[in-house]
Design a protein around this motif. Structure first.
Motif, PDB file in Angstrom:
ATOM      1  N   GLU A  43      -5.998   2.802  -9.283  1.00 11.07           N
ATOM      2  CA  GLU A  43      -5.279   1.969  -9.963  1.00 11.07           C
ATOM      3  C   GLU A  43      -5.529   0.363  -9.518  1.00 11.07           C
ATOM      4  OE1 GLU A  43      -2.221   1.855 -12.024  1.00 11.07           O
ATOM      5  OE2 GLU A  43      -1.828   4.127 -12.006  1.00 11.07           O
ATOM      6  N   GLY A  44      -6.433   0.398  -8.205  1.00 11.33           N
ATOM      7  CA  GLY A  44      -6.867  -0.869  -7.822  1.00 11.33           C
ATOM      8  C   GLY A  44      -6.160  -1.416  -6.613  1.00 11.33           C
ATOM      9  N   ILE A  45      -5.190  -0.585  -6.176  1.00 13.07           N
ATOM     10  CA  ILE A  45      -4.264  -0.973  -5.065  1.00 13.07           C
ATOM     11  C   ILE A  45      -5.104  -0.608  -3.590  1.00 13.07           C
ATOM     12  CG2 ILE A  45      -2.092  -0.599  -3.783  1.00 13.07           C
ATOM     13  CD1 ILE A  45      -0.925  -0.204  -6.547  1.00 13.07           C
ATOM     14  N   GLN A  55       3.761   2.120   2.672  1.00 10.30           N
ATOM     15  CA  GLN A  55       4.192   3.486   3.213  1.00 10.30           C
ATOM     16  C   GLN A  55       5.064   3.790   2.336  1.00 10.30           C
ATOM     17  OE1 GLN A  55       5.349   3.346   7.310  1.00 10.30           O
ATOM     18  NE2 GLN A  55       3.390   2.805   8.106  1.00 10.30           N
ATOM     19  N   LEU A  56       6.069   3.169   1.944  1.00  9.89           N
ATOM     20  CA  LEU A  56       6.892   3.917   0.860  1.00  9.89           C
ATOM     21  C   LEU A  56       6.827   4.039  -0.417  1.00  9.89           C
ATOM     22  CD1 LEU A  56      10.035   4.618   0.668  1.00  9.89           C
ATOM     23  CD2 LEU A  56      10.709   2.301   0.196  1.00  9.89           C
ATOM     24  N   LEU A  57       5.729   3.046  -0.856  1.00 12.73           N
ATOM     25  CA  LEU A  57       5.062   3.227  -2.302  1.00 12.73           C
ATOM     26  C   LEU A  57       4.145   4.782  -2.296  1.00 12.73           C
ATOM     27  CD1 LEU A  57       4.146   2.067  -4.978  1.00 12.73           C
ATOM     28  CD2 LEU A  57       2.223   0.803  -3.941  1.00 12.73           C
ATOM     29  N   LEU A  58       3.533   4.814  -1.079  1.00  9.46           N
ATOM     30  CA  LEU A  58       2.771   5.942  -1.162  1.00  9.46           C
ATOM     31  C   LEU A  58       3.588   7.096  -1.133  1.00  9.46           C
ATOM     32  CD1 LEU A  58       0.085   7.456  -0.826  1.00  9.46           C
ATOM     33  CD2 LEU A  58       0.020   6.957   1.595  1.00  9.46           C
ATOM     34  N   GLU A  59       4.630   7.111  -0.406  1.00  7.51           N
ATOM     35  CA  GLU A  59       5.626   8.059  -0.525  1.00  7.51           C
ATOM     36  C   GLU A  59       6.411   8.422  -1.802  1.00  7.51           C
ATOM     37  OE1 GLU A  59       9.239  10.217  -0.735  1.00  7.51           O
ATOM     38  OE2 GLU A  59       9.209   8.146  -0.794  1.00  7.51           O
ATOM     39  N   ILE A  84       4.373  -0.523  -8.396  1.00  8.63           N
ATOM     40  CA  ILE A  84       2.811  -0.472  -8.542  1.00  8.63           C
ATOM     41  C   ILE A  84       2.427  -1.682  -9.007  1.00  8.63           C
ATOM     42  CG2 ILE A  84       0.883   0.832  -9.601  1.00  8.63           C
ATOM     43  CD1 ILE A  84       2.416   3.249  -9.460  1.00  8.63           C
ATOM     44  N   ASN A  85       2.970  -1.843 -10.246  1.00  8.29           N
ATOM     45  CA  ASN A  85       2.483  -3.390 -10.944  1.00  8.29           C
ATOM     46  C   ASN A  85       2.760  -4.423  -9.945  1.00  8.29           C
ATOM     47  OD1 ASN A  85       1.623  -1.872 -12.892  1.00  8.29           O
ATOM     48  ND2 ASN A  85       3.568  -2.483 -14.241  1.00  8.29           N
ATOM     49  N   ASN A  86       3.817  -4.639  -9.166  1.00  6.00           N
ATOM     50  CA  ASN A  86       4.322  -5.732  -8.522  1.00  6.00           C
ATOM     51  C   ASN A  86       3.240  -5.857  -7.464  1.00  6.00           C
ATOM     52  OD1 ASN A  86       6.453  -6.453 -10.034  1.00  6.00           O
ATOM     53  ND2 ASN A  86       7.823  -5.376  -8.691  1.00  6.00           N
ATOM     54  N   ARG A  87       3.106  -4.739  -6.663  1.00 10.66           N
ATOM     55  CA  ARG A  87       2.137  -4.502  -5.778  1.00 10.66           C
ATOM     56  C   ARG A  87       0.588  -4.926  -5.993  1.00 10.66           C
ATOM     57  NH1 ARG A  87      -0.895  -5.156  -2.022  1.00 10.66           N
ATOM     58  NH2 ARG A  87      -1.306  -3.850  -0.276  1.00 10.66           N
ATOM     59  N   LEU A  88       0.286  -4.630  -7.139  1.00  8.74           N
ATOM     60  CA  LEU A  88      -1.063  -5.026  -7.728  1.00  8.74           C
ATOM     61  C   LEU A  88      -1.252  -6.488  -7.960  1.00  8.74           C
ATOM     62  CD1 LEU A  88      -3.827  -3.754  -8.316  1.00  8.74           C
ATOM     63  CD2 LEU A  88      -2.858  -3.370 -10.640  1.00  8.74           C
ATOM     64  N   CYS A  89      -0.177  -7.099  -8.594  1.00  9.16           N
ATOM     65  CA  CYS A  89       0.182  -8.469  -8.814  1.00  9.16           C
ATOM     66  C   CYS A  89      -0.043  -9.241  -7.547  1.00  9.16           C
ATOM     67  CB  CYS A  89       1.327  -8.822  -9.462  1.00  9.16           C
ATOM     68  SG  CYS A  89       1.073  -8.249 -11.271  1.00  9.16           S
ATOM     69  N   HIS A  90       0.696  -8.679  -6.473  1.00  9.64           N
ATOM     70  CA  HIS A  90       0.846  -9.393  -5.371  1.00  9.64           C
ATOM     71  C   HIS A  90      -0.434  -9.409  -4.666  1.00  9.64           C
ATOM     72  CE1 HIS A  90       2.634 -10.801  -1.335  1.00  9.64           C
ATOM     73  NE2 HIS A  90       2.010  -9.812  -0.880  1.00  9.64           N
ATOM     74  N   GLN A  91      -1.089  -8.172  -4.517  1.00 11.51           N
ATOM     75  CA  GLN A  91      -2.350  -8.191  -4.010  1.00 11.51           C
ATOM     76  C   GLN A  91      -3.505  -9.074  -4.704  1.00 11.51           C
ATOM     77  OE1 GLN A  91      -4.010  -4.047  -3.476  1.00 11.51           O
ATOM     78  NE2 GLN A  91      -5.700  -4.677  -4.584  1.00 11.51           N
TER      79      GLN A  91
END
Length: 95
Positions: A43-45, A55-59, A84-91
Protein backbone atom coordinates in the motif's frame (compact mmCIF):
# COMPACT_ATOMS: atom_id res chain seq x y z
CA UNK A 1 9.88 -6.19 11.79
CA UNK A 2 13.05 -4.52 12.84
CA UNK A 3 12.96 -5.20 16.56
CA UNK A 4 12.21 -8.43 18.41
CA UNK A 5 10.53 -6.52 21.24
CA UNK A 6 8.22 -4.70 18.82
CA UNK A 7 7.34 -8.05 17.24
CA UNK A 8 6.45 -9.43 20.65
CA UNK A 9 4.40 -6.31 21.35
CA UNK A 10 2.41 -6.67 18.13
CA UNK A 11 1.87 -10.37 18.83
CA UNK A 12 0.64 -9.58 22.36
CA UNK A 13 -1.69 -6.87 21.00
CA UNK A 14 -3.11 -9.24 18.38
CA UNK A 15 -3.71 -12.01 20.90
CA UNK A 16 -5.40 -9.59 23.28
CA UNK A 17 -7.58 -8.24 20.46
CA UNK A 18 -8.63 -11.76 19.48
CA UNK A 19 -9.06 -12.91 23.08
CA UNK A 20 -6.37 -15.59 22.82
CA UNK A 21 -4.49 -16.42 26.02
CA UNK A 22 -2.52 -19.53 24.99
CA UNK A 23 0.63 -19.85 22.88
CA UNK A 24 -0.52 -22.72 20.64
CA UNK A 25 -1.13 -20.46 17.62
CA UNK A 26 1.75 -18.01 18.09
CA UNK A 27 3.52 -19.29 14.98
CA UNK A 28 0.39 -18.69 12.89
CA UNK A 29 -0.12 -15.24 14.40
CA UNK A 30 3.54 -14.32 13.73
CA UNK A 31 3.11 -15.37 10.08
CA UNK A 32 -0.12 -13.37 9.91
CA UNK A 33 1.65 -10.28 11.27
CA UNK A 34 4.47 -10.71 8.72
CA UNK A 35 1.92 -11.01 5.91
CA UNK A 36 0.09 -7.93 7.15
CA UNK A 37 3.37 -5.98 7.19
CA UNK A 38 4.06 -6.97 3.57
CA UNK A 39 0.53 -6.04 2.52
CA UNK A 40 0.88 -2.62 4.15
CA UNK A 41 4.16 -2.18 2.28
CA UNK A 42 2.35 -2.84 -0.99
CA UNK A 43 0.00 0.00 0.00
CA UNK A 44 3.11 2.20 0.19
CA UNK A 45 3.38 2.37 3.97
CA UNK A 46 6.82 2.21 5.53
CA UNK A 47 6.32 0.97 9.07
CA UNK A 48 8.44 2.31 11.91
CA UNK A 49 8.21 -0.50 14.44
CA UNK A 50 9.51 1.74 17.22
CA UNK A 51 6.32 3.82 16.81
CA UNK A 52 3.37 2.59 18.86
CA UNK A 53 0.92 3.90 16.26
CA UNK A 54 2.52 1.78 13.56
CA UNK A 55 2.54 -1.24 15.87
CA UNK A 56 -1.17 -0.77 16.45
CA UNK A 57 -1.87 -0.29 12.74
CA UNK A 58 -0.04 -3.53 11.98
CA UNK A 59 -1.99 -5.35 14.70
CA UNK A 60 -5.33 -4.03 13.44
CA UNK A 61 -4.51 -5.08 9.88
CA UNK A 62 -3.43 -8.55 11.04
CA UNK A 63 -6.64 -8.89 13.08
CA UNK A 64 -8.65 -7.93 10.00
CA UNK A 65 -6.85 -10.61 7.96
CA UNK A 66 -7.64 -13.17 10.66
CA UNK A 67 -11.32 -12.21 10.71
CA UNK A 68 -11.44 -12.19 6.91
CA UNK A 69 -10.17 -15.75 6.85
CA UNK A 70 -13.42 -16.77 8.56
CA UNK A 71 -15.57 -14.49 6.39
CA UNK A 72 -13.86 -14.15 2.97
CA UNK A 73 -16.38 -11.62 1.65
CA UNK A 74 -15.94 -9.28 4.62
CA UNK A 75 -14.89 -5.79 3.57
CA UNK A 76 -12.15 -3.86 5.34
CA UNK A 77 -13.63 -1.82 8.19
CA UNK A 78 -13.86 1.89 7.48
CA UNK A 79 -11.84 2.83 10.56
CA UNK A 80 -8.96 0.65 9.33
CA UNK A 81 -9.06 2.06 5.80
CA UNK A 82 -9.10 5.58 7.28
CA UNK A 83 -6.13 4.78 9.53
CA UNK A 84 -4.16 3.40 6.57
CA UNK A 85 -5.00 6.45 4.46
CA UNK A 86 -4.05 8.83 7.29
CA UNK A 87 -0.75 7.03 7.82
CA UNK A 88 0.02 7.15 4.11
CA UNK A 89 -0.80 10.87 3.89
CA UNK A 90 1.31 11.64 6.97
CA UNK A 91 4.20 9.69 5.48
CA UNK A 92 3.97 11.50 2.14
CA UNK A 93 3.79 14.91 3.80
CA UNK A 94 7.00 14.21 5.71
CA UNK A 95 8.82 13.51 2.49
Amino acid sequence: MADVNSGETVLALLKADLGVTHTKRDEYFAALIAAAAKMLQTEGIILDMSDQGDQLLLEMYAAHLHERRQQPTMAMPRYLRAKINNRLCHQQMQG
